[in-house]
Design an enzyme around this catalytic site. Structure first.
Site, mmCIF file in Angstrom:
data_model
loop_
_atom_site.group_PDB
_atom_site.id
_atom_site.type_symbol
_atom_site.label_atom_id
_atom_site.label_comp_id
_atom_site.label_asym_id
_atom_site.label_seq_id
_atom_site.Cartn_x
_atom_site.Cartn_y
_atom_site.Cartn_z
ATOM 1 N N GLU A 1 1.876 4.205 -49.433
ATOM 2 C CA GLU A 1 2.225 4.969 -48.239
ATOM 3 C C GLU A 1 2.256 6.478 -48.518
ATOM 4 O OE1 GLU A 1 5.888 3.238 -46.856
ATOM 5 O OE2 GLU A 1 4.829 1.602 -45.854
ATOM 6 N N GLU B 1 1.624 -4.830 -45.136
ATOM 7 C CA GLU B 1 3.060 -5.002 -44.933
ATOM 8 C C GLU B 1 3.320 -5.313 -43.467
ATOM 9 O OE1 GLU B 1 5.740 -2.018 -46.334
ATOM 10 O OE2 GLU B 1 4.935 -2.007 -48.376
#
Length: 600
Positions: free
Chosen positions: A123, A192
């Site tokens: 991320e 995710e």
């Protein structure tokens, strides 16, 4: 520099197959899916992090994941676990070391092992945007470094839209149906799919209804997705002081299909299992033909997904000359374009309720140890003018940092002769604080995950002459994401001001302050696994019954382990805030109240 002890401070993860034959083969990809042994696959994965469960649980967790219809397991490779001390090597050395170890054990699919996919970075997109050209150069370097390791399995970068070829950019989030990879040659992957969320001390436990999660997954597959990883499938426990991010709890349950204790959570587990089975029946049609999204008109092949995106209204639709009822916010799956075998909103089965029952364990031989309040006369780590940022002093070796200074009060000051007591105000950047004056607890204060800054205000008992003010600042986890998170400040940074004396107010912020890292008890608790304590610590026989808890008190007892292999938990509701250790192993922080007179 090694990563901080946080849930997101990880630079590499791996995906291990559960059901695929372990033979020498290749893993590649095209625009539709990962290709394993020459065959496109729709894959369901679940995150299970090995440091967040005991090794005795691993086999059972993996078996439950397989039984729940998962094809693969995803896990971070925890930099902070494998290299807890900073500065021993940087990211490249760590990644190369991990990959070499896995190659030596022949763990990659190309070697006949179970690893079919690897992730580099995590991320990083907000940081890349913040750092501009430097961030872009870093992402390019990280991708090239990973690919040059020649694992012969694909690499991914999650939430990084500029992932360089051949690295696949992937989606993280509650919903990913609108996500598209940055090149038409790459598959649509969801690394995710958030099954819940982490919890914080003082906050609510977030729960995600399985109807919504199943809808999001089915919609992602309907929109061309072929890889879904549940984050988390089993959340587990942030043992010790590893909880990432300020105020994050020891529990990392995440409302996952397998709960913190390794028990199946229904109906989430069973409903997702049925979803996986239904989608697998459509796998051939989804991966061999180009899907057609229509308003219930023509269709091309076998499998159909009938969707109702209205959140409150049901729909009755006609498809292929047949009528179907669709509940609100739901998708029905028809593997043969005729019969509904699964609807995301139709949840069947009983809801599981975990009930913790007392064991027959008896705690005996209770003893206590009281911490001394740090003062200027004690040995200190640092003495300097002004207030120091906490983490720069402790370097995360302890949650605790003592600040101590002296205040000289004139014997003629009015408050000593019937006037109102002075008030002390202390501004802190977080996360919690005990205030002692002349060795006595004056009061406590704390922030929250949302509002970490707080101010302590309270009347203080001072006498003529020299008085000692000691502040015990407590960190509850480290900042671990976002641009420049290493610059986020924690601790008592002031101002620290004494009000209500004859001179009006006195700013103590630029007095001479002495500092001491940690508590005495922290130096000796690792010895609790033996029958004898460290010699210089005086444990006092005691009983918890009908005894008022004192601040800065450690409690110790012995017990026989209960029989059986059922999950065990410690009920800390009779305490307030502190840490729990068993046989010298730090189980984690607890904080059951909003304020905390005790600190175990």
């Amino acid at each position: 520099m090694a990563a901080s002890s946080g849930s997101k401070s990880i630079f590499m993860s791996i995906v291990l197959s559960l059901c695929l034959h372990l033979t020498l083969s290749s893993v590649t990809y095209d625009n539709k899916a990962l290709i394993i042994n020459g065959q496109r696959r729709i894959l369901f994965s679940g995150s299970i992090h090995y440091p967040r469960s005991s090794h005795e649980m691993w086999e059972g967790l993996i078996q439950k994941a397989k039984d729940g219809g998962l094809d693969v397991i995803d896990t971070y490779v925890f930099w902070n676990v494998h290299e807890p001390s900073p500065g021993n090597h940087a990211m490249q050395n760590f990644t190369q070391k991990i990959v070499l170890m896995m190659k030596d054990e022949k763990l990659f699919k190309s070697q006949g092992g179970p690893i079919i996919l690897s992730q580099i970075e995590n991320e990083y997109e907000p940081e890349r945007e913040e750092f501009g050209s430097a961030g872009e150069a870093y992402i390019k370097w990280a991708a090239e470094m990973a690919v040059e390791l020649n694992t012969e399995v694909p690499w991914v970068m999650c939430k990084e839209e500029d992932a360089p070829d051949p690295v696949i950019n992937t989606c993280n989030g509650f919903y990913c149906h609108s996500f598209s990879p940055n090149k038409p040659s790459k598959p649509k992957m969801w690394t995710e799919a958030w099954t819940g969320w982490f919890s914080d001390f003082g906050g609510q436990n977030y729960q995600r209804p399985v109807e919504d999660l199943a809808f999001a997954v089915a919609r992602f597959i309907q929109k061309g997705g072929s890889f879904v990883n549940y984050y988390m499938y089993h959340g587990g426990t942030n043992f010790g002081r590893t909880a990432g991010g300020p105020f994050i709890t020891t529990s990392y349950d995440y409302d996952a299909p397998i709960d913190e204790y390794g028990l199946i959570r229904e109906p989430k587990y069973g409903h997702l299992k049925k979803l996986h089975k239904a989608i697998k029946l459509c796998e051939n049609a989804l991966l061999t033909a180009n899907s057609t999204v229509t308003s219930l008109g023509n269709y091309e092949e076998c499998a159909a997904f009938l969707s109702n995106y209205h959140t409150e209204s049901a729909a009755r639709v006609t498809f292929n000359n047949k009528q179907y009822n669709l509940p609100p916010w739901s998708i029905s799956i028809l593997p043969d374009c005729k019969n509904i075998i699964f609807n995301t909103a139709n949840v069947t089965g009983q809801r599981s309720h975990v009930q913790m029952l007392p064991t027959n364990v008896t705690f005996h031989s209770w003893e206590t140890f009281n911490e001394d309040v740090f003062s200027l006369e004690d040995d200190s780590t640092i003495t300097t003018v002004g207030l120091l940022e906490q983490l720069n002093v402790t370097r995360d070796t302890s949650d605790y940092l003592w600040y101590s200074t002296s205040v000289n009060i004139s014997s003629s000051d009015s408050f000593l002769h019937g006037g109102e007591r002075p008030t002390l105000s202390v501004q802190s950047r977080g996360h919690a604080l005990h205030v002692f004056v002349n060795g006595q607890l004056t009061g406590s204060a704390s922030g929250t995950r949302t509002y970490k800054r707080f101010t302590f205000r309270g009347n203080v008992n001072l006498h003529a002459g020299v008085n000692t003010i000691s502040l015990l600042s407590i960190a509850v986890g480290l900042p671990n994401n976002g641009p420049h998170f290493e610059s986020y400040k924690t601790g008592v940074l002031g101002p620290v001001v004494l009000h209500g004396i004859d001179e009006g107010k006195r700013d103590l912020s630029w007095h001479k302050w002495s500092y001491k890292i940690g508590l005495q008890g922290e130096a000796m608790v690792t010895g609790l696994g033996s029958q004898s304590s460290i010699p210089f610590v005086s444990w006092v026989p005691s009983s918890l019954e009908h005894k008022k808890q004192q601040p800065l008190t450690w409690y110790k007892a012995y017990f026989d382990a209960p029989e059986g292999d059922e999950p065990l938990a410690m009920d800390m509701s009779s305490m307030n805030k502190g840490q729990v250790l068993i046989n010298g192993q730090n189980i984690g922080r607890y904080w059951t109240g909003t304020m905390f007179p005790d600190l175990g």
